[in-house]
Design a protein around this motif. Structure first.
Motif, mmCIF file in Angstrom:
data_model
loop_
_atom_site.group_PDB
_atom_site.id
_atom_site.type_symbol
_atom_site.label_atom_id
_atom_site.label_comp_id
_atom_site.label_asym_id
_atom_site.label_seq_id
_atom_site.Cartn_x
_atom_site.Cartn_y
_atom_site.Cartn_z
ATOM 1 N N SER A 158 0.858 -1.183 0.000
ATOM 2 C CA SER A 158 0.000 0.000 0.000
ATOM 3 C C SER A 158 0.888 1.225 0.000
ATOM 4 C CB SER A 158 -0.906 0.001 1.239
ATOM 5 O OG SER A 158 -0.140 0.130 2.412
ATOM 6 N N TYR A 159 0.486 2.230 -0.768
ATOM 7 C CA TYR A 159 1.334 3.411 -0.842
ATOM 8 C C TYR A 159 0.556 4.607 -1.367
ATOM 9 C CZ TYR A 159 1.475 1.827 -5.704
ATOM 10 O OH TYR A 159 1.120 1.412 -6.962
ATOM 11 N N ALA A 160 1.011 5.762 -0.934
ATOM 12 C CA ALA A 160 0.739 7.029 -1.600
ATOM 13 C C ALA A 160 2.108 7.645 -1.790
ATOM 14 C CB ALA A 160 -0.150 7.924 -0.741
ATOM 15 N N VAL A 161 2.415 8.048 -2.998
ATOM 16 C CA VAL A 161 3.763 8.510 -3.297
ATOM 17 C C VAL A 161 3.699 9.739 -4.187
ATOM 18 C CG1 VAL A 161 3.944 6.890 -5.231
ATOM 19 C CG2 VAL A 161 6.029 7.799 -4.207
ATOM 20 N N ALA A 162 4.604 10.688 -3.938
ATOM 21 C CA ALA A 162 4.717 11.890 -4.767
ATOM 22 C C ALA A 162 6.181 12.127 -5.078
ATOM 23 C CB ALA A 162 4.119 13.099 -4.050
ATOM 24 N N ALA A 163 6.447 12.569 -6.298
ATOM 25 C CA ALA A 163 7.828 12.733 -6.745
ATOM 26 C C ALA A 163 8.002 14.046 -7.488
ATOM 27 C CB ALA A 163 8.237 11.566 -7.652
ATOM 28 N N MET A 164 9.214 14.598 -7.410
ATOM 29 C CA MET A 164 9.611 15.780 -8.168
ATOM 30 C C MET A 164 10.895 15.476 -8.921
ATOM 31 S SD MET A 164 9.018 18.771 -5.316
ATOM 32 C CE MET A 164 10.000 19.918 -6.291
ATOM 33 N N PHE A 165 11.057 16.150 -10.049
ATOM 34 C CA PHE A 165 12.249 16.006 -10.872
ATOM 35 C C PHE A 165 12.885 17.382 -11.061
ATOM 36 C CE2 PHE A 165 9.710 12.378 -11.792
ATOM 37 C CZ PHE A 165 10.524 11.366 -12.285
ATOM 38 N N VAL A 203 4.516 17.943 -9.946
ATOM 39 C CA VAL A 203 4.568 16.861 -8.976
ATOM 40 C C VAL A 203 3.830 15.680 -9.580
ATOM 41 C CG1 VAL A 203 3.804 16.050 -6.713
ATOM 42 C CG2 VAL A 203 4.706 18.365 -6.953
ATOM 43 N N PHE A 204 4.435 14.507 -9.511
ATOM 44 C CA PHE A 204 3.833 13.281 -10.009
ATOM 45 C C PHE A 204 3.445 12.442 -8.792
ATOM 46 C CE2 PHE A 204 6.884 14.887 -13.017
ATOM 47 C CZ PHE A 204 6.185 14.883 -14.216
ATOM 48 N N ALA A 205 2.217 11.938 -8.781
ATOM 49 C CA ALA A 205 1.721 11.243 -7.595
ATOM 50 C C ALA A 205 0.921 10.016 -7.984
ATOM 51 C CB ALA A 205 0.858 12.189 -6.762
ATOM 52 N N ALA A 206 0.891 9.034 -7.077
ATOM 53 C CA ALA A 206 0.115 7.811 -7.299
ATOM 54 C C ALA A 206 -0.339 7.269 -5.959
ATOM 55 C CB ALA A 206 0.954 6.772 -8.042
ATOM 56 N N ARG A 207 -1.437 6.524 -5.975
ATOM 57 C CA ARG A 207 -1.915 5.901 -4.740
ATOM 58 C C ARG A 207 -2.377 4.474 -4.987
ATOM 59 N NH1 ARG A 207 -7.375 6.868 -1.764
ATOM 60 N NH2 ARG A 207 -7.031 4.654 -1.448
ATOM 61 N N GLN A 208 -2.174 3.671 -3.953
ATOM 62 C CA GLN A 208 -2.678 2.301 -3.937
ATOM 63 C C GLN A 208 -2.851 1.914 -2.476
ATOM 64 O OE1 GLN A 208 -3.512 0.239 -6.626
ATOM 65 N NE2 GLN A 208 -4.388 -1.015 -4.991
ATOM 66 N N GLY A 209 -4.054 2.033 -1.965
ATOM 67 C CA GLY A 209 -4.335 1.614 -0.606
ATOM 68 C C GLY A 209 -4.051 2.635 0.472
ATOM 69 N N ALA A 226 -2.278 16.073 -0.894
ATOM 70 C CA ALA A 226 -2.090 15.755 0.520
ATOM 71 C C ALA A 226 -2.716 14.428 0.885
ATOM 72 C CB ALA A 226 -2.675 16.862 1.395
ATOM 73 N N SER A 227 -2.309 13.931 2.059
ATOM 74 C CA SER A 227 -2.913 12.726 2.619
ATOM 75 C C SER A 227 -4.296 13.001 3.173
ATOM 76 C CB SER A 227 -2.027 12.173 3.741
ATOM 77 O OG SER A 227 -0.736 11.890 3.278
ATOM 78 N N ASP A 228 -4.592 14.275 3.459
ATOM 79 C CA ASP A 228 -5.829 14.634 4.139
ATOM 80 C C ASP A 228 -6.174 16.066 3.748
ATOM 81 O OD1 ASP A 228 -7.683 15.559 6.202
ATOM 82 O OD2 ASP A 228 -7.115 13.788 7.340
ATOM 83 N N VAL A 229 -7.447 16.347 3.580
ATOM 84 C CA VAL A 229 -7.864 17.692 3.172
ATOM 85 C C VAL A 229 -7.513 18.752 4.197
ATOM 86 C CG1 VAL A 229 -9.731 16.866 1.709
ATOM 87 C CG2 VAL A 229 -10.185 17.363 4.111
ATOM 88 N N GLY A 240 -4.783 3.010 -7.956
ATOM 89 C CA GLY A 240 -4.344 2.861 -9.340
ATOM 90 C C GLY A 240 -4.237 4.159 -10.104
ATOM 91 N N ASP A 241 -4.632 5.290 -9.506
ATOM 92 C CA ASP A 241 -4.547 6.586 -10.183
ATOM 93 C C ASP A 241 -3.116 7.126 -10.165
ATOM 94 O OD1 ASP A 241 -7.225 6.563 -10.684
ATOM 95 O OD2 ASP A 241 -7.753 8.161 -9.271
ATOM 96 N N VAL A 242 -2.745 7.795 -11.241
ATOM 97 C CA VAL A 242 -1.486 8.538 -11.329
ATOM 98 C C VAL A 242 -1.837 9.964 -11.726
ATOM 99 C CG1 VAL A 242 0.731 8.773 -12.492
ATOM 100 C CG2 VAL A 242 -0.167 6.489 -11.980
ATOM 101 N N ALA A 243 -1.429 10.932 -10.907
ATOM 102 C CA ALA A 243 -1.750 12.339 -11.166
ATOM 103 C C ALA A 243 -0.484 13.096 -11.546
ATOM 104 C CB ALA A 243 -2.389 12.979 -9.945
#
Length: 604
Positions: free
Chosen positions: A156-163, A169-175, A190-193, A209-212
């Protein structure tokens, strides 16, 4: 449990990233860090301890950039050190990543990357992510590299990355939760509003499964395979002032004292406009009529609310039981299409509870979630949802949400009793409704009293604190003990009052006050059990209305307003919340951020 925040716009990001971290610090406070894109490389700052340590560092040596990501950590892999703090980077420092959750295959990924010559600098599972992204990055297409790396992550992950060189910012979530905030000239992640509520109440809840891809001018969302998806924009009805402490020293005290208001919202949401009938819109009557039993699954404070509701249903003739969600997958009763499973979770993101929901669904049960957060994973997982409408809760130790959960679940129980074949509507339903309508005012009287503060000081040097009750009072006793140990770090236990003589009396000494909860039901037996402790030298504190017979036979008194027995335990609970708060305050504890704990537990 960790907190992720990101901000993308045309002007400076650092203040808003730091503010977001402060708002999310209840999710973890072992360390904090941020990364900024300023046109001359990625600036990364990290510190151990609380977000204030990071702020102090930024005061000495400022950082700037219009795109930023930040993280506040609750340690799972690796000690709370600066090396293990997020963001983590690749070896050249041009990719930075923040992450919440657990990468279950991090060991195999790490070994593979080490064989390729990568040198790791931390003990975290997260560090494999920037190195894996770097493995695929060709310097041209950062989104492809990020998505390709994410596809290899398990867990399970929520992840955000910068280059470096990318205003994105590139982000994805799974669980693990991840939400976008949309303002007129900036975007948040954010993890929370609560991280960005002071700037915008327009949100997009990302799904598994989303990638933003978040840029200053646009946000796009795709699947990990690259297919575009459309996620609706929703408005959050929380008040931004609720995420600020205001004049209070602690969020916990603010949230205890706000219960008359939050409970009013909960009650009004589940009664008719006239307040003379229950209005709970979950499942149609024909479906409810087919239920033969109810199972509650939850963790921590939410589990105690489930215990409360199970007792209400049992009294109505309905077979009901509460399970700890962490044990449900291995110790649950059998379920079928005639089983209603009620998952209670404040955040809607509790990993153990989500796992229990999936177990129940796969076995054919109907699943209802009772939660505080629209758009949460629990809402998307359940067949039906019921909201407690308590507003945001920042203190790690849950207070106002327990009251709202218990009331919402008790009203739900009465609704189920009306339609389930084995159920019997409460014979005093009008009195029950009169009591619940009076509950906010009764709670205000409890909040305004000073008895809990005085007793907390009087018993501060005790060796242990016992809380006992019967029926609905038992779940409150367990919750009171949990609250006390969470924030005071003192030994506290909650027992069914009749169980004292079956073992716990061995622990009773003159330095063990026993707080006995009198709800107006089975009080004679509760008093008899309390006196068993009293004869062993313990002080007994009666948590009871003025004039209750127990007061003359006990050593001290925490007063309650008179109310129906169904609601008396909730008034007792608030007095005992205040007891815990004042004891912790006198002991100098970190009340809003107790050691080793975080609020939203998103790992199993």
């Amino acid at each position: 449990m960790c907190g992720i925040v990101g901000r993308v716009g045309d002007d400076e990001a650092v203040e808003r990233v730091v503010a977001g971290l402060e708002n999310l610090e209840y999710r973890g406070y072992d360390s904090a860090g941020l990364a900024l894109q300023n046109g001359a490389g990625l600036e990364v700052r990290k510190s151990t301890g609380k977000v204030q340590e990071l702020k102090d560092q930024l005061t000495v040596e400022s950082a700037d950039g219009n795109v930023g990501i930040g993280h506040t950590r609750w340690s799972t892999h690796g000690a709370p050190t600066e090396e293990n703090a997020h963001p983590h980077t690749n070896e050249t420092g041009d990719i930075a990543v923040v992450h919440n959750g657990i990468v279950e295959n991090h060991s195999s990924l790490r070994r593979r990357l080490e064989r390729e010559g990568v040198e790791f600098t931390s003990d975290t599972d997260t560090e494999v992510i920037p190195h894996l992204v770097d493995h695929y990055y060709d310097g041209v297409d950062p989104k492809w590299a990020f998505t390709r790396a994410v596809r290899e992550l398990e867990g399970s992950y929520a992840v955000a990355a910068m280059f470096d060189g990318e205003d994105a910012v590139f982000a994805a979530r799974q669980g693990s939760p991840l939400v976008l905030g949309i303002d007129e000239d900036q975007y948040f992640l954010a993890s929370d509003v609560s991280a960005f509520l002071e700037y915008t109440d327009e949100v997009v809840y990302l799904e598994d499964g989303d990638v933003a891809t978040v840029r200053p001018e646009i946000v796009t969302v795709t699947t990990v395979e690259g297919r575009p998806v459309d996620r609706s924009v929703e408005s959050v009805d929380w008040n931004p002032e609720e995420v600020n402490k205001g004049a209070y020293d602690h969020y916990m005290l603010k949230e205890i004292e706000s219960q008359p208001y939050s409970l009013t919202n909960s009650i009004e949401s589940h009664l008719t406009d006239a307040g003379d009938a229950i209005d709970v819109d979950v499942f149609d009557p024909a479906t409810i009529a087919g239920f033969e039993e109810v199972q509650f699954v939850a963790c921590g404070t939410s589990y105690h609310a489930g215990l409360y509701a199970a007792n209400v249903l049992n009294e109505a003739g309905i077979r009901a039981r509460a399970f700890r969600a962490s044990e449900y997958q291995v110790a649950a009763d059998p379920v079928s299409e005639e089983t209603l499973v009620v998952a209670v979770t404040q955040s809607g993101e509790t990993a153990d509870t989500l796992g229990a929901m999936r177990t129940a669904s796969s076995a054919g049960a109907h699943v209802l979630t009772v939660t505080n957060v629209a758009g949460s994973t629990a809402v998307r997982t359940a067949d039906e949802s019921l909201f407690i409408h308590a507003g945001p809760e920042i203190g790690v130790a849950a207070t106002k949400t327990f009251s709202s959960q218990a009331v919402t679940l008790s009203l739900l129980a009465q609704h189920l009793a009306e339609y389930m074949e084995s159920g019997t509507p409460h014979p005093e339903l009008d009195a029950v409704l009169d009591g619940v309508r009076s509950l906010p005012g009764d709670l205000q009287r409890v909040v305004d009293s000073e008895s809990a503060s005085m007793l907390a000081n009087y018993y501060l040097d005790s060796d242990a604190f016992f809380f006992i009750g019967r029926g609905l009072g038992y779940s409150v006793a367990q919750e009171a003990a949990l609250k006390f140990k969470e924030i005071t770090y003192e030994h506290a236990e909650g027992f069914a009052s009749g169980e004292l003589k079956h073992g716990p009396l061995a622990m009773v000494t003159p330095r063990t006050p026993v707080f006995a909860i009198f709800t107006g039901s089975h009080d004679e037996k509760t008093l008899m059990n309390a006196k068993e402790a009293q004869t062993r030298g313990a002080d007994v504190v009666a948590v009871a209305p003025d004039g209750h017979p127990a007061i003359d036979e006990t050593d001290a008194h925490l007063p309650l307003p008179e109310t129906h027995p169904m609601w008396a335990g909730l008034l007792a609970n608030v007095q005992l919340q205040l007891l815990s708060y004042h004891a912790a305050n006198e002991l100098g504890r970190s009340i809003d951020k107790p050691r080793n704990l975080a609020k939203s537990v998103t790992v199993e």
